[in-house]
Design an enzyme around this catalytic site. Structure first.
Site, PDB file in Angstrom:
ATOM      1  CG  HIS A  52      -1.818   1.149   1.362  1.00  0.00           C
ATOM      2  ND1 HIS A  52      -1.976   1.881   2.523  1.00  0.00           N
ATOM      3  CD2 HIS A  52      -2.659   1.699   0.453  1.00  0.00           C
ATOM      4  CE1 HIS A  52      -2.890   2.817   2.339  1.00  0.00           C
ATOM      5  NE2 HIS A  52      -3.307   2.737   1.089  1.00  0.00           N
ATOM      6  CD  GLU A  72      -2.485   2.219  -3.521  1.00  0.00           C
ATOM      7  OE1 GLU A  72      -3.270   3.170  -3.697  1.00  0.00           O
ATOM      8  OE2 GLU A  72      -1.635   2.211  -2.600  1.00  0.00           O
ATOM      9  CG  ASP A  74      -1.691   6.590  -3.333  1.00  0.00           C
ATOM     10  OD1 ASP A  74      -2.781   6.083  -3.625  1.00  0.00           O
ATOM     11  OD2 ASP A  74      -1.117   6.418  -2.246  1.00  0.00           O
TER      12      ASP A  74
END
EC number: 3.1.4.41
Length: 349
Positions: A52, A72, A74
């Site tokens: 994450h 993941e 952003d």
């Protein structure tokens, strides 16, 4: 010679069921049913531990060392600097992470070194911040993915959170290749309706559902409710996957001391993977991030007869039916060769 070729091809065809790299993700059999089958008829399902908020080069290397096999990231478009940056909180002029190019080049280099990087999940925070010809446009980031990640064999997942009406979503939807997929967040019925209504031409195996909460235990449920609860919605998503209406189902976000929830997500909801790490912090090496990764990895190890951690050999967006037909065409080719005919497929699957 012909007989040995025929036997080899038959064994290869059987790998569609038996071998991890070719196994269908979960097409009809639940683990509790698969356990009843003899070993040669079982398949093992690949599981993804998705790190994450990986927004720095250091975060990438830390996550890989913890056993993550997917990541993941952003993504923020910077209309001032004309580019894309790995950043959870988009503020022009303030870069929390590294540039998209630097992030992608690091993933590609790690994969080239033999590290496991199955796919990179781009979570777009402001996908429509820039227009087509700018370096911060959705077209620019997709091309960067293809030039750097996909050339090294890394797959890409484009994530849209409440952005299904965006120009970016429509652009990606209309220009997917077979190394790419789209993830939509929400409850099962909502996600299915969105895919069928806004992206009907996107192949089923490239449709991904994600659902969860920053605080995973909030509204988690016990996986048996009618709807709304996190575990139940994900279980219903897995049911749609088995019916061939979705390709993958991912949960988020598991943190330290949530092994019980991980067990429910993998064992009862039958998700394909879980985003793990910190709730509100970018990824880095810490006892808590290591523990969160280990919850997933150790769960899989304890059930290695039915599951395995996905490797670089896996294509998460594979069309298993196309692959099977391709193998079948080669099987037919061998039979024709035995009858002095020559009709073999010339193109790859």
């Amino acid at each position: 010679m012909l007989l040995s070729s025929l036997i080899s091809l038959a064994l290869l065809s059987s790998q569609v069921v038996a071998d991890p790299a070719w196994a269908p993700p979960d097409k009809g059999l639940k683990p509790e049913v698969a356990r009843l089958l003899p070993p040669f008829l079982r398949y093992r399902r690949p599981i993804y531990a998705i790190a994450h908020r990986v927004v720095t080069v250091g975060g990438i290397k830390d996550a890989i060392s913890h056993g993550a096999n997917a990541f993941e990231v952003d993504m923020c478009a910077d209309s001032i600097g004309e580019g894309w940056w790995a950043n959870h909180d988009c503020t022009n002029g303030r870069k929390a992470g590294d540039s998209a190019r630097k992030i992608f080049e690091t993933f590609a280099a790690e994969r080239k070194r033999g590290k496991t990087v199955t796919f990179v999940w781009l979570d777009f925070k402001n996908p429509d911040a820039c227009v087509k010809n700018q370096g911060c446009s959705i077209e620019a980031i997709q091309q960067l993915c293809r030039d750097i990640l996909e050339k090294q064999g890394i797959r890409v997942l484009y994530g849209f959170y409440k952005a299904e009406d965006s120009r970016a979503f429509k652009t990606i939807r209309n220009n997917l290749n077979d190394r790419e997929a789209i993830s939509l967040n929400g409850a099962t019925t909502k996600v299915l309706k969105l895919f069928e209504g806004t992206a009907p031409k996107v192949s089923k195996h490239q449709r991904v559902m994600d659902y969860g909460d920053t605080y995973l235990d909030k509204g988690f449920g016990d996986c048996t409710e009618k709807d709304w609860y996190t575990c139940t919605e994900l279980r219903q998503g897995a049911d749609l996957r088995r019916k061939g209406k979705l390709g993958k189902v991912f949960a988020w976000t598991s943190t330290v001391n949530q092994g019980r929830l991980v067990d429910q997500l993998l064992g009862k909801a039958h998700v394909d993977g879980i985003i793990y790490g910190f709730k509100l912090t970018d990824y880095y090496d810490h006892a808590d991030s290591r523990a969160a990764a280990n919850d997933i990895i150790s769960w899989v190890k304890r059930r290695r007869a039915l599951y395995y951690m996905a490797t670089n050999d896996n294509n998460p967006w594979i069309d298993i039916h196309k692959l099977f037909l391709y193998l079948l065409s080669w099987f037919s080719c061998i039979l024709l060769l035995m009858m002095n005919e020559w009709t073999c497929p010339q193109d790859g699957a």
